[in-house]
Design an enzyme around this catalytic site. Structure first.
Site, PDB file in Angstrom:
ATOM      1  N   GLY A   1     -26.068  59.238  23.301  1.00  0.00           N
ATOM      2  CA  GLY A   1     -27.097  60.279  22.779  1.00  0.00           C
ATOM      3  C   GLY A   1     -27.558  60.945  23.900  1.00  0.00           C
TER       4      GLY A   1
ATOM      5  N   GLY B   1     -24.792  52.508  22.142  1.00  0.00           N
ATOM      6  CA  GLY B   1     -24.050  52.297  23.037  1.00  0.00           C
ATOM      7  C   GLY B   1     -24.546  51.233  23.831  1.00  0.00           C
TER       8      GLY B   1
ATOM      9  N   VAL C   1     -34.750  49.442  30.314  1.00  0.00           N
ATOM     10  CA  VAL C   1     -33.894  49.519  31.153  1.00  0.00           C
ATOM     11  C   VAL C   1     -32.885  50.753  31.048  1.00  0.00           C
ATOM     12  CG1 VAL C   1     -33.808  47.018  31.728  1.00  0.00           C
ATOM     13  CG2 VAL C   1     -31.904  48.236  29.719  1.00  0.00           C
ATOM     14  N   GLY C   2     -32.994  51.565  29.818  1.00  0.00           N
ATOM     15  CA  GLY C   2     -31.874  52.704  29.586  1.00  0.00           C
ATOM     16  C   GLY C   2     -31.913  53.747  30.696  1.00  0.00           C
ATOM     17  N   GLU C   3     -32.980  54.206  31.162  1.00  0.00           N
ATOM     18  CA  GLU C   3     -33.067  55.218  32.098  1.00  0.00           C
ATOM     19  C   GLU C   3     -33.132  55.146  33.391  1.00  0.00           C
ATOM     20  OE1 GLU C   3     -34.687  58.718  29.409  1.00  0.00           O
ATOM     21  OE2 GLU C   3     -35.276  56.854  28.638  1.00  0.00           O
TER      22      GLU C   3
ATOM     23  N   PRO D   1     -28.856  39.852  29.895  1.00  0.00           N
ATOM     24  CA  PRO D   1     -28.399  40.343  31.341  1.00  0.00           C
ATOM     25  C   PRO D   1     -27.053  40.782  31.459  1.00  0.00           C
ATOM     26  CG  PRO D   1     -28.467  37.859  31.185  1.00  0.00           C
ATOM     27  CD  PRO D   1     -29.161  38.253  29.799  1.00  0.00           C
TER      28      PRO D   1
ATOM     29  N   ARG E   1     -39.009  41.007  31.137  1.00  0.00           N
ATOM     30  CA  ARG E   1     -38.103  40.059  30.618  1.00  0.00           C
ATOM     31  C   ARG E   1     -36.531  40.918  30.211  1.00  0.00           C
ATOM     32  NH1 ARG E   1     -38.953  35.318  27.311  1.00  0.00           N
ATOM     33  NH2 ARG E   1     -41.045  35.808  27.191  1.00  0.00           N
TER      34      ARG E   1
HETATM   35 MO1  MOS Z   1     -33.707  59.482  26.112  1.00  0.00          MO
HETATM   36  S1  MOS Z   1     -33.790  61.269  27.217  1.00  0.00           S
HETATM   37  O1  MOS Z   1     -35.158  59.251  25.881  1.00  0.00           O
HETATM   38  O2  MOS Z   1     -32.836  59.794  24.990  1.00  0.00           O
END
Ligand code: MOS
Length: 752
Positions: free
Chosen positions: A248, A477, A714-716, A643, A639
């Site tokens: 996305g 994902g 942790v995504g970005e 992992p 947290r």
């Molecule tokens: Mo993200 S750019 O917050 O989907």
């Protein structure tokens, strides 16, 4: 509606506490066997195919379309145009909040950007619809396209979503005057496109039960609300299924125009319709990252301390809407300058409206900031890591708030140790490998705010001892099916294989948007609270019943573990869930939970994840070719729920950092304003051969304030330090400071 629940146990399932376990993703088998349903896999009976015709110009109007030719093509059922389309309940250009983006839904003949949808051909087969769309042969009245960043500037009303365009503390001009050294430089970042592997797609069917939609979404409830407004129907009559997304990156956060066109097409023909964007159609109507030109001025005293940090970002938005990349905001949190000022200006261009993309603001801003910090460090004769430590922010510089937690020092230390940073020579161009390639080492600091949105979840415990957690969460994902199920299992006090985790449809409780790296915190807290609420009900049943071994322990006096409630003061006294429910004559017990950011914590603390990324690059001294050889990141994000998945998230972010530094760029034709590389052959993203040895170190961090689970997100963050680290490594290898991204060999060629 049929739903997917993942109740099978994962391969690495361990019993006991689920949170923290490195489980393999539970949807992995479905994905690798092709059994995981993506939107475009659906094929309801009687379904037709819709194909968009998109504008071949950047600005002007469509003077004519050969609708008759398209309609005459065998298999074509109808052609949707501004003159022939279902009526909408609201103007797609109406906007009442910053999340309501203006959409191009064939409202008129105007062309506002290249590849804007101008008609939709609906046919019995994909081939017929595709051919029909080419037969439309549009004739345009063309106006000169406005491109680039040199147009008339204005100060945007807000940046990102509602952030002020200019922020400052202290007197930056005075700080620059007082400085022993001032470094000033301009950095440029290009337009970038999200390039999710799965293009936007929709299968829409108007049924008696309402509007049924299969479409990838990072925010089903928001999509429901937007669609409800456009069609004048109740949100709860819209059923969105989005169990999986093929990426996305922000582009599926809000419902995009083409998705709505699919719904309109289904309404027009009274049959289910599938509309899937062609790859090149992803470069226009579904958002992108805006280009920036950033000017940084850094003042340092004789000891290398920042006296001033001035970050000005110029960016572009579309001619008709207001998303402004908040690039300069990246300078709010990282470095303790005596004075800081950030400001934004913008120009209008003939482009689709920009959107959130992979750390919006932080990614663009931090590649400039981290480069500038590196330049200032060298000007002071300091090692870039030592310089960063010298200017380490003990409190958030602009707000003055303490951090809820900040293990950045540990990130620097662990990353540097693992990388071998201490042997780095200060001077650039001082390392070569045995083949004669120039070698450089660079560091970048990573940061991303720990955000949290609103969400709800419903928890159920059944008389057979199993449980169920319901939440309309989104797996794009990143592993939400797994990480959230782990939180659910702990919340219910059950082993994971005893829990049905129901997710991925809008008929379930709203999980908020999967964006802003906040999904695990947001949905996770709703799940955690729903679990706590259902356990509390169960505890009331047991502790209030004389026949229970838990009688009199009180609600707070019991804990839930492995399908039983135990007395806190004597864990040998316990009772199984089925026994408690059976005695109460109940088949099941349920409760709901909510999540929202805690306003008091937000008032009192600055909340961010942090990290440090170390890069080694090799540059061919003759050809300028750049190879990232090693990339090591150390991140602290509160947290860690899983992992295994978190490391994978970091890898993904770091690889997008390679992309930002060295690959990605939309190339705009100056004459036509059209994007010339709108495909994955010519819009470069890293492939396996571009990705070196990547390591992510998970640095321990306990955050008692950010939320009850201590989750930051942790995504970005992975992209934010990596791009700068690579740019700095390129400088260290070559002695050439590249300030225009992506760095290409044309900037380095013949530097031997
Ligand atoms: Mo993200 S750019 O917050 O989907």
């Amino acid at each position: 509606m049929p739903e997917i629940t993942l109740s099978q146990s994962a391969r690495h399932q361990r019993h006991g506490s689920n949170v923290g376990q490195p489980l393999t993703r539970r949807d992995g088998v479905l994905k690798v066997t092709g059994a995981a349903p993506y939107a475009a896999d659906h094929h309801p009976t009687g379904m037709l195919y819709a194909v968009m015709a998109v504008a071949g110009i950047a600005r002007g109007r469509v003077a004519s379309l050969d609708v008759a030719a398209a309609k005459a093509h065998p298999g074509v059922v109808d052609v949707m145009t501004p003159a022939h389309k279902p009526k909408l309940a609201m103007d797609p250009d109406e906007k009442s909040n910053p999340f309501m983006f203006r959409l191009d839904l064939l409202q008129n003949d105007k062309v506002r950007y290249p590849r804007q949808p101008i008609a939709v051909v609906i046919a019995e087969t994909l081939e017929a619809a595709t051919e029909g769309a080419t037969l439309l042969a549009p004739v345009y009245e063309t106006q000169t396209a406005r491109i680039g960043l040199d147009g008339e500037r204005f100060v945007p009303p807000g940046v990102g979503v509602g952030n002020p365009p200019a922020v400052s503390h202290g007197d930056v001009e005075q700080g620059l005057k007082d400085a022993a050294k001032v470094t000033e430089a301009v950095y440029e970042t290009p337009s970038q496109y999200h390039n999710a592997m799965e293009p936007h797609a929709i299968v829409a069917e108007w049924t008696e039960a309402g509007l049924v939609i299969d479409t990838p979404s990072q925010g089903m409830a928001m999509a429901q609300a937007r669609i409800a407004g456009l069609f004048g129907i109740a949100p709860e009559t819209i059923h969105i299924r989005s169990p999986f997304l093929g990426g996305g990156f922000g582009s599926k956060g809000l419902v995009a125009g083409p998705q709505v066109l699919g719904i309109m097409a289904a309404k027009l023909v009274g049959r289910p319709v599938k509309l899937v964007l062609r790859r090149e159609q992803m470069y226009g109507p579904v958002g992108h990252r805006a280009p920036t030109r950033q000017t940084l001025r850094l003042g340092t005293d004789a000891g290398g301390r920042l006296t001033a940090l001035d970050h000005h970002a110029l960016t572009a938005s579309s001619s008709f809407d207001d998303f402004f990349e908040p690039a300069a905001d990246a300078s709010h949190t990282l470095y303790a300058a005596k004075a800081i000022a950030t400001a934004h200006e913008a120009v209008r261009t003939d482009t689709g409206t920009p959107l959130f993309m992979r750390a919006p603001g932080e990614a663009t801003g931090s590649i400039a900031l981290e480069s500038a910090i590196d330049e200032a460090a060298f000007a002071c004769g300091l090692d870039p890591l030592a310089f960063r430590l010298k200017n380490y922010a003990e409190v958030e510089p602009i707000s003055g708030k303490p951090f809820s937690s900040k293990a950045l020092r540990e990130c620097y230390a662990q990353g540097a140790e693992r990388f071998g940073w201490s042997t780095r020579p200060l001077a650039p161009r001082s390392m070569r490998d045995e083949a004669g390639f120039l070698v450089g080492w660079g560091v970048g600091t990573a940061t991303f705010p720990a955000l949290m949105f609103q969400a709800q979840a419903r928890a159920i415990i059944r008389a057979d001892g199993s449980g169920r957690m319901e939440i309309g969460a989104h797996d794009m994902g990143q592993g939400a099916w797994t990480a959230l199920a782990q939180i659910a299992a702990d919340g219910l006090g059950l082993d994971l294989d005893k829990v049905d985790f129901a997710s991925g449809t809008s008929d379930l409780p709203d999980a908020g948007i999967a964006g802003g790296s906040a999904h695990t915190a947001t949905a996770g807290m709703a799940i955690h609270n729903a679990g706590a609420a259902v356990i509390a009900k169960l505890a009331d049943l047991a502790t209030g019943d004389e026949r229970s071994p838990l009688f009199g322990a009180g609600n707070q006096g019991v804990i839930a573990r492995e399908g039983r409630l135990h007395r806190r003061d004597d864990e040998s006294r316990s009772e199984a869930y089925p026994d408690i429910l059976a005695r109460a004559g109940l088949k099941q017990i349920e409760a709901s939970g909510k999540a929202a950011a805690d306003p008091a914590a937000q008032e009192n603390y600055a909340m961010h994840a942090h990290g440090a990324v170390f890069a080694e690059v090799k540059v061919d001294p003759d050809l300028g070719q750049i190879r990232v050889n090693r990339l090591i990141g150390a991140f602290a994000a509160g947290r860690i729920i899983n992992p295994h998945l978190v490391r994978s998230q970091y890898y993904g972010g770091m690889i997008w950092g390679i992309s930002f530094a060295l690959h990605e760029k939309a190339i705009i034709d100056r004459r036509s304003g059209r994007i010339m590389n709108g495909d994955l052959a010519e819009y470069h993203v890293p492939v396996n051969a571009d990705v070196p040895h990547v390591e992510a170190i998970l640095v321990d961090e306990h955050d008692p304030h950010v939320n009850a689970l201590g989750i930051k997100g942790v995504g970005e963050i992975g992209i934010t330090g990596s791009a700068g680290a690579i740019a700095n490594a390129v400088w260290h290898a070559t002695g050439i400071r590249c300030r225009r991204f992506p760095i290409g060999l044309e900037q380095l060629i013949g530097t031997a």
